[in-house]
Write a protein that holds these residues in place. Structure first.
Motif, PDB file in Angstrom:
ATOM      1  N   TYR A   1       0.751  -1.280   0.058  1.00 23.72           N
ATOM      2  CA  TYR A   1       0.288   0.010   0.025  1.00 23.72           C
ATOM      3  C   TYR A   1       0.986   1.379  -0.031  1.00 23.72           C
ATOM      4  O   TYR A   1       0.484   2.166  -0.797  1.00 23.72           O
ATOM      5  CB  TYR A   1      -0.912  -0.083   1.085  1.00 23.72           C
ATOM      6  N   PRO A   2       1.843   1.517   0.787  1.00 28.38           N
ATOM      7  CA  PRO A   2       2.737   2.781   0.794  1.00 28.38           C
ATOM      8  C   PRO A   2       3.375   2.959  -0.434  1.00 28.38           C
ATOM      9  O   PRO A   2       3.532   4.110  -0.859  1.00 28.38           O
ATOM     10  CB  PRO A   2       3.639   2.385   2.161  1.00 28.38           C
ATOM     11  N   ALA A   3       3.961   1.728  -0.927  1.00 24.52           N
ATOM     12  CA  ALA A   3       4.444   1.859  -2.395  1.00 24.52           C
ATOM     13  C   ALA A   3       3.740   2.368  -3.238  1.00 24.52           C
ATOM     14  O   ALA A   3       4.139   3.210  -4.328  1.00 24.52           O
ATOM     15  CB  ALA A   3       5.277   0.521  -2.637  1.00 24.52           C
ATOM     16  N   LEU A   4       2.563   1.839  -3.566  1.00 28.91           N
ATOM     17  CA  LEU A   4       1.552   2.328  -4.460  1.00 28.91           C
ATOM     18  C   LEU A   4       0.997   3.653  -4.372  1.00 28.91           C
ATOM     19  O   LEU A   4       1.060   4.357  -5.338  1.00 28.91           O
ATOM     20  CB  LEU A   4       0.290   1.364  -4.561  1.00 28.91           C
ATOM     21  N   ARG A   5       0.980   4.295  -3.164  1.00 28.09           N
ATOM     22  CA  ARG A   5       0.668   5.527  -2.950  1.00 28.09           C
ATOM     23  C   ARG A   5       1.696   6.666  -3.625  1.00 28.09           C
ATOM     24  O   ARG A   5       1.190   7.595  -3.616  1.00 28.09           O
ATOM     25  CB  ARG A   5       0.519   6.110  -1.307  1.00 28.09           C
ATOM     26  N   VAL A   6       3.032   6.276  -3.769  1.00 30.46           N
ATOM     27  CA  VAL A   6       3.911   7.102  -3.951  1.00 30.46           C
ATOM     28  C   VAL A   6       4.444   6.631  -5.429  1.00 30.46           C
ATOM     29  O   VAL A   6       5.567   7.151  -5.908  1.00 30.46           O
ATOM     30  CB  VAL A   6       5.124   7.155  -3.142  1.00 30.46           C
ATOM     31  N   ARG A   7       3.678   6.061  -6.127  1.00 30.36           N
ATOM     32  CA  ARG A   7       4.006   5.548  -7.545  1.00 30.36           C
ATOM     33  C   ARG A   7       4.322   6.570  -8.486  1.00 30.36           C
ATOM     34  O   ARG A   7       5.360   6.579  -9.467  1.00 30.36           O
ATOM     35  CB  ARG A   7       3.132   4.485  -8.004  1.00 30.36           C
ATOM     36  N   THR A   8       3.776   7.597  -8.207  1.00 31.43           N
ATOM     37  CA  THR A   8       3.869   8.891  -9.368  1.00 31.43           C
ATOM     38  C   THR A   8       5.454   9.400  -9.008  1.00 31.43           C
ATOM     39  O   THR A   8       5.929  10.266  -9.995  1.00 31.43           O
ATOM     40  CB  THR A   8       2.822  10.093  -8.941  1.00 31.43           C
ATOM     41  N   LEU A   9       5.951   9.204  -7.816  1.00 31.79           N
ATOM     42  CA  LEU A   9       7.403   9.790  -7.714  1.00 31.79           C
ATOM     43  C   LEU A   9       8.353   8.804  -8.342  1.00 31.79           C
ATOM     44  O   LEU A   9       9.580   9.281  -7.859  1.00 31.79           O
ATOM     45  CB  LEU A   9       7.453  10.057  -6.203  1.00 31.79           C
ATOM     46  N   GLY A  10       8.057   7.749  -8.736  1.00 34.07           N
ATOM     47  CA  GLY A  10       8.965   6.732  -9.382  1.00 34.07           C
ATOM     48  C   GLY A  10       9.389   5.604  -8.615  1.00 34.07           C
ATOM     49  O   GLY A  10       8.926   5.592  -7.346  1.00 34.07           O
ATOM     50  N   TRP A  11      10.021   4.708  -9.150  1.00 36.33           N
ATOM     51  CA  TRP A  11      10.525   3.381  -8.521  1.00 36.33           C
ATOM     52  C   TRP A  11      11.488   3.518  -7.185  1.00 36.33           C
ATOM     53  O   TRP A  11      11.288   2.897  -6.225  1.00 36.33           O
ATOM     54  CB  TRP A  11      11.136   2.468  -9.352  1.00 36.33           C
ATOM     55  N   LYS A  12      12.164   4.498  -7.125  1.00 35.81           N
ATOM     56  CA  LYS A  12      12.986   4.860  -6.089  1.00 35.81           C
ATOM     57  C   LYS A  12      12.168   5.114  -4.562  1.00 35.81           C
ATOM     58  O   LYS A  12      12.495   4.641  -3.588  1.00 35.81           O
ATOM     59  CB  LYS A  12      14.049   6.103  -6.291  1.00 35.81           C
ATOM     60  N   ALA A  13      11.333   6.012  -4.844  1.00 33.40           N
ATOM     61  CA  ALA A  13      10.380   6.216  -3.782  1.00 33.40           C
ATOM     62  C   ALA A  13       9.484   5.067  -3.252  1.00 33.40           C
ATOM     63  O   ALA A  13       9.590   4.697  -2.329  1.00 33.40           O
ATOM     64  CB  ALA A  13       9.547   7.312  -4.163  1.00 33.40           C
ATOM     65  N   MET A  14       9.051   4.339  -4.394  1.00 34.80           N
ATOM     66  CA  MET A  14       8.216   3.046  -4.074  1.00 34.80           C
ATOM     67  C   MET A  14       9.023   2.105  -3.481  1.00 34.80           C
ATOM     68  O   MET A  14       8.709   1.447  -2.460  1.00 34.80           O
ATOM     69  CB  MET A  14       7.794   2.348  -5.372  1.00 34.80           C
ATOM     70  N   LEU A  15      10.412   2.100  -3.742  1.00 36.25           N
ATOM     71  CA  LEU A  15      11.235   0.900  -2.972  1.00 36.25           C
ATOM     72  C   LEU A  15      11.524   1.411  -1.480  1.00 36.25           C
ATOM     73  O   LEU A  15      11.608   0.553  -0.626  1.00 36.25           O
ATOM     74  CB  LEU A  15      12.684   0.936  -3.862  1.00 36.25           C
ATOM     75  N   VAL A  16      11.837   2.788  -1.437  1.00 37.74           N
ATOM     76  CA  VAL A  16      11.925   3.168  -0.099  1.00 37.74           C
ATOM     77  C   VAL A  16      10.989   2.795   0.807  1.00 37.74           C
ATOM     78  O   VAL A  16      10.941   2.398   2.286  1.00 37.74           O
ATOM     79  CB  VAL A  16      12.069   4.789  -0.007  1.00 37.74           C
ATOM     80  N   GLU A  17       9.622   3.115   0.290  1.00 35.67           N
ATOM     81  CA  GLU A  17       8.399   2.796   1.143  1.00 35.67           C
ATOM     82  C   GLU A  17       8.168   1.517   1.210  1.00 35.67           C
ATOM     83  O   GLU A  17       7.734   0.818   2.431  1.00 35.67           O
ATOM     84  CB  GLU A  17       7.198   3.453   0.295  1.00 35.67           C
TER      85      GLU A  17
END
Length: 397
Positions: free
Chosen positions: A348-364
């Motif tokens: 869920y947190p990764a999907l919420r930041v998908r517009t910021l790119g894969w790096k943000a998704m990985l961090v979440e």
């Protein structure tokens, strides 16, 4: 300094603003008849205190707008550096929009005082009232850059509905501000936080108009002046002038909204001390404003959100910690619920930041960085609530 053209040929003509019947907290307020000669279609107010590093860049972002402002008013507020010099340098460039630099060296009312000072100057410049003389007023911080189409898009939004009094920016953090791995972590988490908030704001009842960039209908601001004598509340207890003004606009009958395409890029806090100071001021100011107004149709959502946030932190730190200890003692295989929750909090947190790119998704998805930042968030929220009840408002400029 750039020459200011006060003729209506510099502004696109538009129908005169209508008089409205507005119900405010102080009773019914009827706007005075509007003057019909438009002087400025869009005016920008930029309060600046010790912003010599970023003020020129911020003003340049206004010069690059696809729909350039008719006038920029920079209010140099209690500054002790070269902010005024850089603002004057911008104003003297003939290729930039007409710009006025006002110096307000002894301002006791912080940012609210600087903004009201600029509005007072503007009202005098156009004949006493904003109605019919000024179309829209953009308020932005001096450490902020606006997307090149910000004014164009915000204007389209506010003209789409005559009941909209203001359009808030979607704020994103600037990058490359760190000097160490720890600072890189703090800045990175703020970038994710800002991006997540920009994509999930409650459009029909925006919590607060962003101080980094907010586009107001001048008629709405004049209504606040008619109602209470000022737009931004001048009081030493007002730590969040943008939120207090948002509530006042709602109480006066205006709608406020946000738009994802009206983008503002703002500075982030590179150190933990600066971050906590900033967020405690925001949170403490919000709690103070909610306590003053109590439970109303304009505050209930913010109050519930804050209460749910406290419950959320309790859930994470108490129940979550107990489950992790139990899992470590026995086995994850005996805790299917924990497996399900773990999967949810990864996806869920990764999907919420998908517009910021894969790096943000990985961090979440890694969970640990967000948990560490959650500890920091919990600290400033709890401390802000406690300070609101037991301490006086600390001074700031």
């Amino acid at each position: 300094m750039s020459v200011i053209d006060t003729g209506h040929d510099r502004a696109e003509s538009q129908p005169p603003a209508r008089s409205r019947h507005r119900r405010g907290r102080g009773g019914d307020v009827r706007a005075a008849p509007a003057q019909t000669t438009m002087v400025y279609e869009t005016v920008v107010l930029v309060p600046a205190r010790n912003e010599e590093v970023g003020v020129f860049t911020s003003l340049e972002s206004l010069s690059q707008q696809t729909r350039r402002p008719d006038l920029i008013v920079v209010v140099v507020n209690n500054s002790t550096d070269r902010t005024e010099d850089y603002a004057l340098q911008f104003a003297e460039d003939e290729s930039t929009p007409p710009t006025v630099v006002l110096n307000f060296p002894d301002n006791p009312h912080k940012k609210a005082g600087a903004l009201n000072y600029g509005l007072s100057w503007l009202r005098q410049a156009v004949g006493g009232r904003l109605n019919g003389r000024v179309g829209h007023i953009l308020v932005m911080d001096a450490d902020t850059e606006l997307h090149s189409r910000f004014i164009e898009r915000a204007r389209n939004v506010i003209l789409s509905d005559p009941e909209i009094g203001g359009v808030s920016a979607a704020c994103f953090g600037r990058t490359d501000l760190w000097r160490s791995p720890w600072q890189r972590f703090l800045v990175g988490m703020q970038i994710i936080e800002y991006g997540r908030a920009a994509n999930s704001r409650f459009r029909k009842d925006v919590h607060t108009m962003s101080g980094a960039g907010s586009f107001y209908r001048a008629e709405a601001l004049q209504g606040l002046i008619d109602w209470r004598g000022e737009v931004f509340w001048e009081d030493h207890r007002n730590l969040v002038e943008d939120y207090e003004t948002t509530l006042a606009l709602k109480e006066s009958g205006w709608k406020v909204t946000a738009n994802q395409l009206c983008i503002a890029y703002t500075d982030l806090m590179p150190t933990l001390r600066e971050l906590i100071q900033q967020r405690e001021r925001w949170s403490r100011g919000t709690v103070d404003a909610l306590r003053r107004r109590g439970w109303t149709k304009f505050t209930w959502h913010s109050i519930i959100t804050m209460i749910l946030g406290l419950f959320g932190f309790s859930y994470i730190f108490i129940w979550g910690a107990r489950q992790l200890i139990a899992a470590a003692q026995y086995s994850l295989s005996t805790h299917p619920l924990l497996w399900a929750l773990l999967a949810f909090w990864i996806i869920y947190p990764a999907l919420r930041v998908r517009t910021l790119g894969w790096k943000a998704m990985l961090v979440e998805a890694l969970l640990i960085p967000e948990l560490v930042y959650t500890v920091v968030r919990a600290y400033w929220l709890v401390s802000s609530i406690l300070k609101s009840y037991v301490t006086r408002v600390s001074a700031w400029k």
